[in-house]
Design a protein around this motif. Sequence first.
Motif, short mmCIF file in Angstrom:
data_model
loop_
_atom_site.label_atom_id
_atom_site.label_comp_id
_atom_site.label_asym_id
_atom_site.label_seq_id
_atom_site.Cartn_x
_atom_site.Cartn_y
_atom_site.Cartn_z
N SER A 119 56.80 9.30 45.27
CA SER A 119 56.42 10.68 45.56
C SER A 119 57.62 11.61 45.44
O SER A 119 58.75 11.23 45.75
N ASP A 138 50.18 5.52 44.48
CA ASP A 138 50.17 6.79 43.75
C ASP A 138 51.56 7.12 43.22
O ASP A 138 52.56 7.00 43.94
N ASP A 140 53.42 10.30 42.04
CA ASP A 140 53.35 11.76 42.03
C ASP A 140 54.74 12.29 41.66
O ASP A 140 55.64 12.34 42.49
N SER A 160 47.07 9.50 41.56
CA SER A 160 48.38 9.85 41.00
C SER A 160 48.33 11.20 40.28
O SER A 160 47.27 11.65 39.84
N SER A 161 49.52 11.82 40.13
CA SER A 161 49.58 13.07 39.39
C SER A 161 50.95 13.25 38.76
O SER A 161 51.97 12.88 39.34
#
Length: 325
Positions: A119, A138, A140, A160-161
Amino acid sequence: TVANISLTGSGSSVTNAVSLTNDGTLRIGDGDAETYTFNGGLNTTGVLGTVTLHGALSSSDDALTFGALTLGGATSMNTVATTTAGDITLGAVTGGGYALTLSTGDNIASSDITGTSISNVSTLTLSNVGGTASFTGDVDVSTLTAGSTVANISLTGSGSSVTNAVSLSNDGILTIGDASTDTITFTGGLTATAQSGVNLAGTVETTNTTMSLGASTLNAATTLSTGSGAINLTTVNGGQAFAINSTGTVTTTGALGGSTALTSLTTNAGGTSVLGGNVTTTGAQTYNDAVTLSGILTNQSSNMTFANTLNVSGTSALTSDNYAF
C-alpha cells in the motif's frame, strides 16, 4: 533480550545468515544511497516491533524474508539469484509514498517473489525475476512496472488499484485475479500483450482509458470494464461467464471461446463491438451494443440477443437455438 536495532551505515555487510528476533523496532538504512549486503540471507519475521527499510538490500543467492514492513525511503531488494534459493518473501508493505524495487535473478526459474499486500508505494518495479512475482493481497500503488526480464506476475488481491497507465512486458504468465469477486483497477489504462498468456478472474477495470490484452484465459467469471475507454482483445478461452463493458469500441482480432467455449458473453449498451473472430459459448450471447461481425457466432444451447444494430460480412454466420433482434 534486545529491544531496538538500528543499522544506518552507508555500506554495511554481514557474511553469515542473519535472523533477528529483537522485541522492539528494527531499522535498516536511512538514505537512498546506502547499501546493506546480507551474504547469508536475512530473516526479520521474528522482530516484534516495526521494521523500517531505506536503501539497497541485497544477498548473494540467499533468501530475504520479511514480515510486515514500512518503507522509510526509496528501497530496493535484490537476492542476485543464481539458484532457486534466492527468493524474496514479504509481509504487508506500508510504502509511505516511497518507491520499491524487487529483483531476484533473470532467467533463474523459481527464483520467486512472494508477497501479500502493498500500500501507498509510489512506484513498484519488478526487475530480473526468473520465477513468479506473486501478491495475494491488495496492491495499491501509483505506478507498476515490469520488463521482459520478469517471467510471471500474479496479482490476486480482492481490491487492488494502480493509478497511472500500466504496460507490462513480462514474458511469462500474467494472472489478474483468482476469484469472481476480485476487483483490480488500472485507472490510467492497461496494456498486457507481450505475455505468453493472461489469466483473468473477477472485475478488471480502467477509468475511461484503454485496456489491451493478449491471449487470455478465464479462471472465473470475468468482467472487463473501461467506461468510455477502448478494449482490445485477441483470443479469450475458458468455461466461464464473460462480460465486456465499454461505451467506446471493443475490438477482437481472434476467437472468443475458440478452444474452450465461454459459458456466456454479455456486452453493455452504448458502445460498439467489432468482432474479428468467431465467438463460441455454451450459453447465452447478449449484445447490448452495436455489433460488427466478420466471424461466426455459435451458442450451443441458449439464446442469442442483439439489442442494437448488427452488421455482418459475407462470410459471417449465426448458429443458435433462438435469436432476438
